[in-house]
Each structure stands twice: as structure tokens, then as C-alpha cells.
Design a protein around this motif. Sequence first.
Motif, PDB file in Angstrom:
ATOM      1  N   MET A 230      -0.731  -0.334  -0.630  1.00  0.00           N
ATOM      2  CA  MET A 230      -1.288   0.994  -0.413  1.00  0.00           C
ATOM      3  C   MET A 230      -1.025   1.517   0.991  1.00  0.00           C
TER       4      MET A 230
ATOM      5  N   HIS B 243       0.389  -1.879  -5.325  1.00  0.00           N
ATOM      6  CA  HIS B 243      -0.965  -1.345  -5.440  1.00  0.00           C
ATOM      7  C   HIS B 243      -1.195  -0.496  -6.674  1.00  0.00           C
ATOM      8  N   ASN B 244      -0.124  -0.134  -7.419  1.00  0.00           N
ATOM      9  CA  ASN B 244      -0.346   0.770  -8.548  1.00  0.00           C
ATOM     10  C   ASN B 244       0.733   0.552  -9.615  1.00  0.00           C
TER      11      ASN B 244
ATOM     12  N   SER C 245      -2.297   8.350   6.654  1.00  0.00           N
ATOM     13  CA  SER C 245      -2.237   7.458   5.506  1.00  0.00           C
ATOM     14  C   SER C 245      -1.999   8.228   4.218  1.00  0.00           C
TER      15      SER C 245
ATOM     16  N   TYR D  79      -3.416   7.341   1.601  1.00  0.00           N
ATOM     17  CA  TYR D  79      -4.738   7.257   0.969  1.00  0.00           C
ATOM     18  C   TYR D  79      -5.806   7.289   2.058  1.00  0.00           C
TER      19      TYR D  79
ATOM     20  N   GLU E  72      -8.787   8.328   2.270  1.00  0.00           N
ATOM     21  CA  GLU E  72     -10.165   8.011   1.919  1.00  0.00           C
ATOM     22  C   GLU E  72     -10.434   6.511   1.954  1.00  0.00           C
ATOM     23  N   GLN E  73      -9.384   5.710   1.911  1.00  0.00           N
ATOM     24  CA  GLN E  73      -9.559   4.266   1.909  1.00  0.00           C
ATOM     25  C   GLN E  73      -9.695   3.691   3.320  1.00  0.00           C
TER      26      GLN E  73
END
Length: 471
Positions: A64, A233-234, A445, A447, A449-450
Amino acid sequence: MIKWARWGLLPALVLFAPSVALAADPTVKDVAQAVDTVWVAVTAFLVFFMQAGFALLEAGSTRMKNAGHIAGKNILSFGLVALVFWAVGFAISFGQGNAFVGTQGWFLNVSDDMVNQVFGSLSYSDVPLGAKYMFEVVFAGVSLAIFWGGIAERAKLIVYFIFGILFSALIYPVVAHWIWGGGWLSGLGMQDFAGSTVVHLQGGVAALVGAMLLGPRIGKYGKDGSVHSLPGHNTVYSVLGVIILWFGWFGFNPGSTLSAMNISFAYIAMTTNLSAAAGGVAALLTAWAVLGKPDIPMMLNGVLAALVAITASCAFVEPWAAVVIGAVAGVVMVLSVQFFERVARVDDPVGAFSVHGVAGIWGTLSTGFFASPDLVKSVGVGAPGLFYGGGLHQLGVQAAGVLAAGVYVFVVSFIILYAIKATVGLRISREEEIIGLDVSEHGASGYPEQLPHGGEFSQEGSSGTRATPTA
């Protein structure tokens, strides 16, 4: 047929071939050229869309903290290729020259009446030069995209600029000229219809060199010699990426006819699809037997390995052979990934060399076994394969092409990457690698929020210490 094409299809071609659409009385040749131009343009767009597939596949297959960087590099990569290939790459690949490089056609600065003289290797197609450039540049873009997968999660951004430019100018076009541009391998009759060697082997070998010189990612290998999994990660992103790549391959292989009037493109689409299907199933079963589980990433790479393998042979082999070629590619890919990860201890995060290099070798050699006499005669390149009574001649030509291309790409890639390592450096620092390329290279980033502190990343965290997420 001609009446329908003339009055039903022509209005849809106005944007692509205005001179034809506006002609007072277009001829059959005009209509055929317009149809071919639309076909080549549309298939080029399909191959370009494969960049989206690479972005999803590679981002999903890595962690991620690097996702934004991994996805975004596809834009930078294709931008560099598009410019360099326009300036010099297309001329070196397809321009008139000698047995090793093209020496004419720089910046595509060629008058309409001289195109077929300057780019004689593409003169079998009547589509405009712009369409030919668009179709060929997206192939070069795919080859460079393959390289980045092998160096994912630890290379400096400057490497993308330097190696991307030099790969597009000095590596890819030279091998393309040898095989597709009237060079010495073309003269021997090498069969590589859509680029198992020209596109995929080149990208895969360069990826192997990059992975070797960079070394493994932090945490990949333990001090006791153990091998640690660093999963992506996905998986859903990876699945979508492969579906897009599979879809784009229907431009990659069938589009290489450079003509819609050559209806063999439908046959090529069929062999391409059969191979991909066989590769995915074979890789899943092989992974189940070898790893003890039906591994989804291995199945995805099996599809891609089969597509890579059938790319050279799609116009030369019968459907049953396409299934065999794809299935073998899927099996060999799984074994190759295990070898390089556990025995050779080369950290290739997305299996770029196994998928594109090893499968590219197998696919190129496969025509030496399976090339059908009728199909070889139809395409007009090389000789029938061993299993059709053709002897070892074509297999020898294919092997020579693989060896020559592989050695050239390995040596030149090594020189370029070693020079980069000795000067500006290849690898980011340990701290930057732990933080992730999204933040260390781009300051944001994928992401946010992570991340700690509400997604804000500054040199100093709220507690007075550097905000550093775990690896």
C-alpha cells in the motif's frame, strides 16, 4: 460488401480519414485504406489501454505504501517512450539503414511520397505514417512498463528518467530493427509475429538486470536464509489489471496484421484467447501442486505468461498448439518464479522476468516446434516447425534470435544501470524504503487515510518525532 462499406461505414470514418470520406467518388482502394487505418488506430488504442492494466496489476501486487508511485510511473514511462520513440526510436527500429540499425526517418520528418522508401519494412501496410507510429510506440511502451515491475518498491525516481530514455533509444529499437525492421534476424526468417522477443523478452531481461543490481527489498530474506512473503495489498486490483491486459492483447496480437482487410486477425484472436485460458488454468493447478494452495496471483501470472508466449506464434500455429503453448507457459512460469525467489534469490516483486522473459523465450521457440506449413505460407515468414516435418532449421533460427536479443539487452541494460548506480544511485535509502515511495519520493500517500496524523505527512510529527509508518 463494398457497397455496404462505401455507404454505411464511410460516415464513421470521417475523423480518421477525412480525405477519403470527402472524396467525390472513393475507390475500393480508398475504402480499404480507410478501414485499415481505423483498425490500426483502434488496436493501438487497445494496446495503450494496457498501461491501465499494468498500473492496476503492479499496484495491487505491491504494498500500500508504494501504490501511488507504482501506478503513477506508468504515465511517466509512456510519456518518455512517446517522445523518444518519435525522435529516434521509430527511425532506428523501422528506418532504412543496415542489418543492425535504421539510420533514416528521424522525428518522423518524412514526406508522404517517401514514407515507403524510408520505412520500407512497414511498406506492406498502406495506413498513414501517423497510424504506424501510434501502433509501434504503444508496443515500446509495454516493453518499458515490464521493466519497472522488476525494480518495484525500491528504485529512485531518477532511474525512471535515465533508463526510460536510454531503453527507448538504444535498447528496444535495436532489437526491433533486427526482427521487424529488415535487420539480420529478419533476413534469417525469424518468426515473432507480435513480439514475444521484441517486446516481452526485452522488458523481462531488463527487469532481471535491475532486480539483480538493486538487491532484495527490506525483509524479503531473513538472516537465517528464510524467504518471506511480501504480499500485494489488493488482489482485486491485480485481477482487474489482468482482465484489462487480456482485453488489450486483442489489439496487441490481431492488430499486428496492420490491416482489417487481412481477415486472419480473427484467427489470431482465437489462438490468443485459447492460449491465455490454458495458461491461467495450468498455472493455478501447478501452484496448487507445488505450493499446496490454488494461488490467485500465480493464476493471474499464468494468464499473462501464456499471452506472452502466444504473442510470437499466434499467426503460425493451429488452435491445439496454442493451448499447449499457453499451458506450458503457465507451468514453466510457476516453476521459474520459485527458482528465482528461492534458489537464485532474486527479488522480482511481480515476477516480471518469469512472466515476460522466460515465457517470451518459450513462446519464441515454440514456432520452431509448432509452426504449421499452411500458416507459415500465409504469413510469408520463416519455415514450418519440427513437428510438421520442417526439421531443426526454424528452431535454430528462433534460438539464435532469443540468444542474440537476450545477450544484447542484458549487456546494455547492465552497463546503463551500473553507471546509474555508480553515479546518482539506483536505490532509495533504508528509511525511505520503510516509509514507502509514495511519501519519500512524492510527498503524498496513495492512501492518506491510512497514515498517522490524519493523513498529513511532515518532517516532524505532532509529538516532535518523524512520522514514519511501519514497513
